[in-house]
Scaffold this motif. Sequence first.
Motif, PDB file in Angstrom:
ATOM      1  N   ARG A 203      41.627  34.440 -17.081  1.00  0.00           N
ATOM      2  CA  ARG A 203      40.228  34.353 -17.169  1.00  0.00           C
ATOM      3  C   ARG A 203      39.732  35.628 -16.144  1.00  0.00           C
ATOM      4  O   ARG A 203      38.822  36.152 -16.450  1.00  0.00           O
ATOM      5  N   LYS A 204      40.445  35.715 -15.092  1.00  0.00           N
ATOM      6  CA  LYS A 204      39.861  36.842 -14.198  1.00  0.00           C
ATOM      7  C   LYS A 204      40.071  38.276 -14.600  1.00  0.00           C
ATOM      8  O   LYS A 204      39.092  39.032 -14.614  1.00  0.00           O
ATOM      9  N   THR A 207      37.484  38.337 -17.418  1.00  0.00           N
ATOM     10  CA  THR A 207      35.883  38.532 -16.937  1.00  0.00           C
ATOM     11  C   THR A 207      35.870  39.999 -16.401  1.00  0.00           C
ATOM     12  O   THR A 207      34.699  40.560 -16.708  1.00  0.00           O
ATOM     13  N   ASN A 212      32.793  36.567 -20.898  1.00  0.00           N
ATOM     14  CA  ASN A 212      31.929  35.576 -20.345  1.00  0.00           C
ATOM     15  C   ASN A 212      33.125  34.280 -19.769  1.00  0.00           C
ATOM     16  O   ASN A 212      34.467  34.287 -19.974  1.00  0.00           O
ATOM     17  N   LYS A 213      32.864  33.975 -18.442  1.00  0.00           N
ATOM     18  CA  LYS A 213      33.567  33.067 -17.726  1.00  0.00           C
ATOM     19  C   LYS A 213      34.054  31.822 -18.317  1.00  0.00           C
ATOM     20  O   LYS A 213      35.093  31.299 -18.158  1.00  0.00           O
TER      21      LYS A 213
END
Length: 229
Positions: A203-204, A207, A212-213
């Motif tokens: 995710r990090k 992002t 999008n988170k």
Amino acid sequence: MSKLLLVDDDKELSKLLGEYLINEGFEVTLAHDGEEGVIQASKRDYDAIVLDVMMPKLNGLEALRKIREQKQTAILMLTAKGETIDRIVGLEMGADDYLPKPCNPRELVARLRAILRRGNTEEEAEPAQDEIQVNQLYLHNKSHSVFFDEKPVTLTGAEFTVLELLMRSAGEVISKELLTEKALNRKLTPYDRSIDVHVSNIRKKLTNAGANKELIINIRGAGYMLTIQ
């Protein structure tokens, strides 16, 4: 023959593990402190690296950070039994997996072979499935590359496999049990947060590339899903 770097300050244990791994078909190089491990890792391309956490000069986590600045070689951490924080921090810093010490040599071999299978992209099945694209997210299996909106995203072997599984089932929830079995080649055990940390890392990185988170969401009690936006 798979080339392995084993970094552990316990020289007697290292020798015994090294002999066992050689008998199992690995080519083994030994290092006995974190500093030496980083130097050896920079000198040669290994298929996998085993890093003990508790070592002199540089501990395993510091060595992991320095190696990750240079290479994405698969790394398995050896952690003290019960030291959950070391495992989580190691995974957050880019380790592919961990094994508590004292470890069973057979379990170590099984974990290493699982890691090496993930990295062997030539054994991935059908060419038609080699490329996956979900909106702006693109994954190419043979080159082990990921792009978001044409920006490269660098992932570890475990992270790559987790993302691939999520992309192949985009819009569907995949349980943590299944992700653990397919990505890490082992059963999910109580208090095992490996998949959670790998997803958090993915995710990090996505992002940071502009995603999008909410591209990957956690469905409480069910698992994770790559959303189709």
